[in-house]
Design an enzyme around this catalytic site. Structure first.
Site, PDB file in Angstrom:
ATOM      1  N   ASP A   1       4.239  -8.462   3.692  1.00 42.41           N
ATOM      2  CA  ASP A   1       3.427  -8.868   2.252  1.00 42.41           C
ATOM      3  C   ASP A   1       4.072  -9.976   1.823  1.00 42.41           C
ATOM      4  O   ASP A   1       3.593 -10.806   1.145  1.00 42.41           O
ATOM      5  CB  ASP A   1       3.550  -7.428   1.597  1.00 42.41           C
ATOM      6  CG  ASP A   1       2.799  -7.837   0.129  1.00 42.41           C
ATOM      7  OD1 ASP A   1       1.710  -8.138   0.002  1.00 42.41           O
ATOM      8  OD2 ASP A   1       3.584  -7.697  -0.720  1.00 42.41           O
TER       9      ASP A   1
ATOM     10  N   GLU B   1      -0.234  -8.206   7.890  1.00 43.07           N
ATOM     11  CA  GLU B   1       0.988  -8.204   7.320  1.00 43.07           C
ATOM     12  C   GLU B   1       2.185  -7.846   8.202  1.00 43.07           C
ATOM     13  O   GLU B   1       3.256  -8.440   8.382  1.00 43.07           O
ATOM     14  CB  GLU B   1       1.025  -7.467   6.009  1.00 43.07           C
ATOM     15  CG  GLU B   1       0.050  -8.112   4.945  1.00 43.07           C
ATOM     16  CD  GLU B   1       0.081  -7.305   3.504  1.00 43.07           C
ATOM     17  OE1 GLU B   1      -0.307  -7.820   2.690  1.00 43.07           O
ATOM     18  OE2 GLU B   1       0.275  -6.060   3.712  1.00 43.07           O
TER      19      GLU B   1
END
Length: 227
Positions: free
Chosen positions: A44, A116
């Site tokens: 992220d 991610e």
């Protein structure tokens, strides 16, 4: 021998030296203790950095607000899920029986998390510069689609602000149906407001796109009423 992650022909691939990182990135928590949750946390931050860096370089005159809105558009869950579908991550995921039965391989949240995690796995395997070189082309279409330095507020945001300015209840979005296979999904959504009592439908290849279309149609209806 390095494990090459197969992706669509138009994107670069990364040859993993550590096969375990790739396997972990594609393992949902429902499938075992060694899963992608920690990689998702790291990924992220990496995705946000890579996209922010690209926008900063591309738009030297854009203000913070425009940069922030563009980044939010590019890294939102539905956007990352679409990239995951392009990379065909859904069919490569390891899921527990319950998630498999409920279609977890098609769920935006699971796909975005896997994307991610994959980014983090590439970073841990080969370092930041290689990671950036592999990942940035995946965002190229989205970056090119952004109007330089002038990212307008989307329809959902504009509708919400219109209602808040009049101190009326916020809209409700309801999924009507979702059809098609994993790589060609179509969604229909209803957007409804209480004051004035109106609703509109929207369609798109993601739930978010359908919601945006429904909100845009409702804004047009509100505008026509004012006229």
């Amino acid at each position: 021998m390095p494990s090459r992650f197969p992706v669509a022909d138009e994107f670069a691939a990364h040859a993993f030296s550590d096969r375990g990182l790739l396997q972990q990135a594609l393992t949902h928590r429902s499938a075992g203790a060694r899963n992608n949750e920690r990689l998702e946390f790291l990924g992220d931050a990496l995705v946000n950095l890579i996209v922010a860096d690209a926008l900063y370089a591309r738009w030297p005159k854009a203000d913070e607000g425009a940069l922030t809105r563009a980044r939010a558009e590019l890294v939102r869950e539905s956007s990352l899920a679409e990239l995951a579908r392009t990379l065909r991550l859904g069919e490569k995921l390891s899921l527990g029986p319950g998630e498999l039965k409920s279609g977890g391989q098609r769920r935006d949240s699971i796909l975005a998390d896997a994307f991610e995690a994959l980014v983090a796995a590439i970073y841990l395997d080969a370092g930041f510069e290689t990671c950036r070189q592999v990942v940035l082309p995946w965002f190229a279409p989205g970056l090119e689609a952004q109007p330089a330095g002038k990212v307008a507020k989307d329809a959902k945001t504009r509708l919400q602000e219109w209602l808040q300015a009049r101190q009326t209840p916020l809209p409700e979005y309801t999924l009507i149906d979702a059809t098609g296979d994993e790589h060609d999904r179509s969604f229909r959504v209803d957007c409804r407001i209480a004051e004035p009592p109106l609703h509109a439908e929207g369609a798109g290849h993601s739930r978010r796109a359908a919601e945006q279309q429904a909100a845009a149609e409702l804004l047009r209806m509100l505008e026509s009423q004012r006229g």
